[in-house]
Design an enzyme around this catalytic site. Structure first.
Site, PDB file in Angstrom:
ATOM      1  N   THR A  72       0.846  -1.206   0.000  1.00 29.26           N
ATOM      2  CA  THR A  72       0.000   0.000   0.000  1.00 29.26           C
ATOM      3  C   THR A  72       0.879   1.254   0.000  1.00 29.26           C
ATOM      4  O   THR A  72       0.650   2.183  -0.779  1.00 29.26           O
ATOM      5  CB  THR A  72      -0.925  -0.007   1.244  1.00 29.26           C
ATOM      6  N   ASN A 152      -6.890  -9.911  -6.613  1.00 27.49           N
ATOM      7  CA  ASN A 152      -6.955 -10.546  -5.284  1.00 27.49           C
ATOM      8  C   ASN A 152      -8.326 -11.114  -4.952  1.00 27.49           C
ATOM      9  O   ASN A 152      -8.449 -11.939  -4.067  1.00 27.49           O
ATOM     10  CB  ASN A 152      -6.534  -9.552  -4.197  1.00 27.49           C
ATOM     11  N   GLN A 180      -0.194 -10.338  -5.501  1.00 27.42           N
ATOM     12  CA  GLN A 180      -0.745 -11.701  -5.424  1.00 27.42           C
ATOM     13  C   GLN A 180      -0.002 -12.692  -6.335  1.00 27.42           C
ATOM     14  O   GLN A 180      -0.269 -13.899  -6.276  1.00 27.42           O
ATOM     15  CB  GLN A 180      -2.238 -11.701  -5.780  1.00 27.42           C
ATOM     16  N   SER A 200       4.462  -7.623  -1.097  1.00 31.84           N
ATOM     17  CA  SER A 200       4.154  -7.577   0.321  1.00 31.84           C
ATOM     18  C   SER A 200       4.454  -8.933   0.951  1.00 31.84           C
ATOM     19  O   SER A 200       3.895  -9.953   0.525  1.00 31.84           O
ATOM     20  CB  SER A 200       2.669  -7.236   0.461  1.00 31.84           C
ATOM     21  N   ALA A 201       5.324  -8.932   1.973  1.00 30.66           N
ATOM     22  CA  ALA A 201       5.821 -10.193   2.539  1.00 30.66           C
ATOM     23  C   ALA A 201       4.726 -11.116   3.065  1.00 30.66           C
ATOM     24  O   ALA A 201       4.803 -12.328   2.928  1.00 30.66           O
ATOM     25  CB  ALA A 201       6.807  -9.885   3.670  1.00 30.66           C
ATOM     26  N   HIS A 202       3.670 -10.511   3.668  1.00 30.75           N
ATOM     27  CA  HIS A 202       2.680 -11.373   4.338  1.00 30.75           C
ATOM     28  C   HIS A 202       1.820 -12.175   3.375  1.00 30.75           C
ATOM     29  O   HIS A 202       1.049 -13.025   3.793  1.00 30.75           O
ATOM     30  CB  HIS A 202       1.834 -10.567   5.325  1.00 30.75           C
ATOM     31  N   THR A 238      14.181   4.056  10.171  1.00 33.63           N
ATOM     32  CA  THR A 238      15.086   2.941  10.478  1.00 33.63           C
ATOM     33  C   THR A 238      14.537   1.639   9.908  1.00 33.63           C
ATOM     34  O   THR A 238      13.353   1.341  10.064  1.00 33.63           O
ATOM     35  CB  THR A 238      15.260   2.830  12.017  1.00 33.63           C
ATOM     36  N   CYS A 324     -19.002  -3.634   3.809  1.00 40.39           N
ATOM     37  CA  CYS A 324     -20.096  -3.104   4.599  1.00 40.39           C
ATOM     38  C   CYS A 324     -19.873  -1.610   4.814  1.00 40.39           C
ATOM     39  O   CYS A 324     -18.821  -1.211   5.303  1.00 40.39           O
ATOM     40  CB  CYS A 324     -20.125  -3.834   5.935  1.00 40.39           C
TER      41      CYS A 324
HETATM   42  N1  PLP Z   1      -2.504  -5.294  -3.775  1.00 41.65           N
HETATM   43  C1  PLP Z   1      -3.153  -6.461  -3.700  1.00 41.65           C
HETATM   44  C2  PLP Z   1      -3.557  -7.162  -4.954  1.00 41.65           C
HETATM   45  C3  PLP Z   1      -3.442  -7.032  -2.463  1.00 41.65           C
HETATM   46  O1  PLP Z   1      -4.072  -8.192  -2.388  1.00 41.65           O
HETATM   47  C4  PLP Z   1      -3.022  -6.341  -1.284  1.00 41.65           C
HETATM   48  C5  PLP Z   1      -3.359  -6.870   0.055  1.00 41.65           C
HETATM   49  O2  PLP Z   1      -4.498  -7.206   0.336  1.00 41.65           O
HETATM   50  C6  PLP Z   1      -2.350  -5.122  -1.426  1.00 41.65           C
HETATM   51  C7  PLP Z   1      -2.102  -4.639  -2.686  1.00 41.65           C
HETATM   52  C8  PLP Z   1      -1.880  -4.349  -0.235  1.00 41.65           C
HETATM   53  O3  PLP Z   1      -0.801  -4.995   0.376  1.00 41.65           O
HETATM   54  P1  PLP Z   1      -0.303  -4.579   1.862  1.00 41.65           P
HETATM   55  O4  PLP Z   1      -1.051  -5.458   2.793  1.00 41.65           O
HETATM   56  O5  PLP Z   1       1.156  -4.860   1.844  1.00 41.65           O
HETATM   57  O6  PLP Z   1      -0.592  -3.138   2.021  1.00 41.65           O
END
Ligand code: PLP
Length: 376
Positions: A72, A152, A180, A200-202, A238, A324
């Site tokens: 993001t 996503n 994704q 994005s790592a997660h 940092t 929602c």
């Molecule tokens: N773009 C897509 C396609 C995503 O699925 C997500 C997360 O849901 C993001 C961007 C945002 O990633 P982050 O959680 O690192 O902000």
């Protein structure tokens, strides 16, 4: 059956090697990467090794990778500062991008003169790339094309090589939300050249709150935050050494095990599709989808109307296709753009290599309690 987690497009659990790496860093390497003493140098080395891993995974050079807090953050910066620094006059995107793109574009439309154009999307969620080509050939104003690799919500994969070629031929910049797709699909900036991408790592079994972006050396923009000189002046603050090292191990493992994971996920996907066929009037949304995302719409009835809740109390975690606002539930922006019937309830099931065939069977048996089954 324990809880079944089928919401991996939302976030993924940490894998053991990532936990181990992060543990080691937490215990042993607390230095600030900007310090020039022993502890600082050690921390710096970890950051630079992680950068190398990520650059190699993408076919990029190490100078083109920057760490940040999330995709993001990266997307906000790229969209905003490409207008400021690269004289972008028009941004072409699609209405089914992630909210971190759409909401940034809404904001930019309200504070700048940039023209925002959304490409047409058909009922299967395919973005009209002929329209993209037409727009870029007809009008040569400075353009950034922002399209996501994998959607996503419905899992549609876009042909990034084609988008890249269209952009290159017409002198437009290509910015790709690759969140994704990273670690799951081919992604190499030499095969599909682009100006920017972010990850994005997660989403690939790494920690939350850490991400990275690729910025092609030909299109340098200014940072969004000002402060220290970290990340070669591109991202003050940092460095999150624990997160960065965890992310690099997660990506390394994703790439190492890519085929193995993909084979397993493909089997889960095929099995779920076959079993979903036992249910009446269901629709699978999208086309040319990635195997780990299945967006399924169910016919409305009083039990389906409470489907997310019913799945949750059945110990199944999935994601609803609705949002929602003001207490009123409505379809997500993606479902609205693919002409999804408001009467239906949509659930996104998203798998990982951790899921099993037994879990899929369990989910189907539970679904049968809430939605009509086909007559034999
Ligand atoms: N773009 C897509 C396609 C995503 O699925 C997500 C997360 O849901 C993001 C961007 C945002 O990633 P982050 O959680 O690192 O902000």
């Amino acid at each position: 059956m324990q809880h079944v987690y089928l919401d991996h497009a939302s976030t993924t659990p940490l894998i053991e090697p990532v936990i181990q790496e992060m543990n080691t860093v937490m215990r042993e390497h607390f230095g600030n990467a900007s310090s020039i003493h022993h502890h600082g140098r050690q921390a710096k080395m970890l950051v630079e090794n992680a950068r190398k891993t990520i650059a190699q995974a993408l076919g990029a050079s190490i100078g083109e990778i920057f760490f940040c807090s999330s995709a993001t953050e990266a997307h906000n910066m790229i969209l905003t500062n490409s207008i400021k620094d690269l004289e972008v006059q028009r941004i072409i995107s699609s209405p089914i991008e992630h909210h971190c793109i759409i909401h940034t574009l809404d904001h930019l439309a309200s504070i700048t003169d940039v023209e925002i154009v959304y490409l047409n999307v058909d009922k299967l969620g395919s973005v009209d790339l002929y329209q993209l080509e037409g727009l870029l050939t007809e009008n040569k104003k400075n353009t950034l094309v922002s399209l996501m690799y994998v959607n996503n919500e419905i899992g549609n994969i876009i042909d990034i090589s084609r988008v890249s070629e269209i952009c290159t031929t017409n002198g437009a910049l290509f910015h790709c939300d690759t969140v994704q797709g990273i670690g799951k699909l081919p992604l190499n900036v030499n095969d599909a050249p682009m100006a920017f991408l972010a990850g994005s790592a997660h989403k690939f079994n790494g920690p939350k709150g850490v991400g990275f972006f690729y910025m092609n050396g030909d299109n340098i923009i200014s940072p969004m935050m000002y402060g220290g000189a970290q990340e070669r002046n591109m991202r003050a603050g940092t460095e999150n050494i624990i997160g960065i090292t965890g992310m690099a191990v997660a990506l390394e493992k994703a790439i190492e095990q890519k085929e193995e994971r993909a084979d397993h996920i493909k089997k889960l996907n095929r099995h779920m599709r076959t079993r979903l066929d036992e249910l009446a009037e269901i629709v699978i949304n999208g086309t040319n989808q990635i195997d780990n995302i299945l967006s399924v719409s169910f016919p409305s009835n009083e039990r389906v109307d409470m489907l997310m809740f019913n799945l949750d109390i059945s110990r199944i975690s999935a994601s609803s296709g609705s949002a929602c606002s003001s207490g009123i539930e409505h379809d997500s922006h993606v479902l609205q753009h693919i002409g999804h019937s408001k009467e239906r309830k949509t659930i996104r099931f998203s798998f990982s290599h951790f899921n099993t065939i037994e879990e899929i069977d369990y989910v189907i048996e539970k679904l049968k309690k809430f939605t009509p089954v086909k007559k034999a």
